[in-house]
Motif scaffolding. Sequence first.
Motif, PDB file in Angstrom:
ATOM      1  N   CYS A 192       7.130   4.977  79.451  1.00 23.23           N
ATOM      2  CA  CYS A 192       7.835   6.150  78.835  1.00 23.23           C
ATOM      3  C   CYS A 192       7.501   7.445  79.245  1.00 23.23           C
ATOM      4  N   CYS A 206       5.270   9.464  76.588  1.00 24.20           N
ATOM      5  CA  CYS A 206       3.826   8.966  76.165  1.00 24.20           C
ATOM      6  C   CYS A 206       3.213   7.886  77.119  1.00 24.20           C
ATOM      7  N   CYS A 223      10.425   5.320  74.872  1.00 23.57           N
ATOM      8  CA  CYS A 223      10.081   4.001  74.274  1.00 23.57           C
ATOM      9  C   CYS A 223      10.641   4.263  72.956  1.00 23.57           C
ATOM     10  N   LYS A 244       9.270   4.694  69.964  1.00 26.22           N
ATOM     11  CA  LYS A 244       8.433   5.735  69.121  1.00 26.22           C
ATOM     12  C   LYS A 244       9.067   6.868  69.464  1.00 26.22           C
ATOM     13  N   CYS A 245       9.187   7.311  70.784  1.00 24.92           N
ATOM     14  CA  CYS A 245       9.530   8.573  71.245  1.00 24.92           C
ATOM     15  C   CYS A 245      11.099   8.935  71.165  1.00 24.92           C
ATOM     16  N   CYS A 246      11.987   7.487  71.252  1.00 28.25           N
ATOM     17  CA  CYS A 246      13.186   7.526  70.930  1.00 28.25           C
ATOM     18  C   CYS A 246      13.735   8.146  69.764  1.00 28.25           C
ATOM     19  N   GLY A 247      12.692   7.940  68.773  1.00 24.03           N
ATOM     20  CA  GLY A 247      13.124   8.536  67.298  1.00 24.03           C
ATOM     21  C   GLY A 247      12.966   9.977  67.138  1.00 24.03           C
ATOM     22  N   ASP A 275      -0.348   5.486  71.770  1.00 26.16           N
ATOM     23  CA  ASP A 275      -0.802   5.183  70.443  1.00 26.16           C
ATOM     24  C   ASP A 275      -0.821   6.531  69.537  1.00 26.16           C
ATOM     25  N   SER A 282       0.346   9.806  67.218  1.00 23.87           N
ATOM     26  CA  SER A 282       1.012  10.001  66.081  1.00 23.87           C
ATOM     27  C   SER A 282       2.532  10.459  66.047  1.00 23.87           C
ATOM     28  N   HIS A 283       3.211  10.298  65.117  1.00 26.28           N
ATOM     29  CA  HIS A 283       4.682  10.911  65.133  1.00 26.28           C
ATOM     30  C   HIS A 283       4.430  12.333  65.220  1.00 26.28           C
ATOM     31  N   ARG A 328       3.673  13.162  68.889  1.00 32.51           N
ATOM     32  CA  ARG A 328       4.878  13.144  69.774  1.00 32.51           C
ATOM     33  C   ARG A 328       6.042  14.257  69.394  1.00 32.51           C
TER      34      ARG A 328
END
Length: 336
Positions: free
Chosen positions: A30, A33, A50, A52-55, A110, A112-113, A116
Amino acid sequence: MSYSGAGLGKPGSGKRRIRDLLTQSDNRVCADCGAPDPKWASANIGVFICLKCCGVHRSLGTHISKVLSVTLDEWSDEEVDSMIEIGGNASANSIYEAFIPEGSSKPGPDASHDQRMRFIRSKYEHQEFLKPSLRITSGKASSTKSSAYLSSSLSKKIVDSFRTNSSSQQPQLEGMVEFIGLLKVTIKKGTNLAIRDMMSSDPYVVLTLGQQAQSTVVKSNLNPVWNEELMLSVPHNYGSVKLQVFDYDTFSADDIMGEAEIDIQPLITSAMAFGDPEMFGDMQIGKWLKSHDNALIEDSIINIADGKVKQEVQIKLQNVESGDLELELEWLPLDQ
């Protein structure tokens, strides 16, 4: 090579080109991250990310980041061409992360939101780490419409910087190969190299980028100092530089003492984006980030120094019990 699976499309399709781009080593993690095996992309920014970063990217809105699935979504020709022209994560990060301040760091897989969100907004929405020549300084966006205009202007400037510098190079022909410049590699020193003779080794370095360049042999020394310059011609379709260290033997085949790959894309991308380095003072213009996929000991910084584009590289030799090498890279475009 054949492909199978959902959403790959027929050979030669846009989605096939995106999947091919995804196989580059820098695109296997990614862009934001470092999580492995990203399956999403920001089509207008030009990075693979990735889930999570996509969100987080989606929460910024399509005026800043237009997120598409590598395998599931339909890609327009324009979106595919933009991704290809930017070249992937290393190229994009050499610009979007050119000036990460001291004390700041990228989130890890790993994170957190919230971590990010802070980093990704700073990187893309606020352009805090961007090189100055690409920053959009038209004032604060007061609406979604003006925000979209600023973001699309930024994306256009970045794509245009790659397109302009790529097309302005005047390749020279050597046989059937187009060259875009020269890479000067200064082999500085080695540390704690492996023993291949009774008590020591006689090391030398070989660099390969299509053609080969070789350093001198340093006799009986596990901590050799070379300070020796080697030159490599860089073809238009360049890959990584392969570095190998050997122990010289008079009466038998030379023994390998380790190897590594040097990704020169961040250096060349940064140099081309800035143009003539003599027009700038000393400054950092990019970096090659340490990851589990490369041999870097620490992040490798790309600077303009005394009107030249240089990069300090410290690598841990691979497939060997011990050994580090210290190098300096310098990019020399053809007009120099």
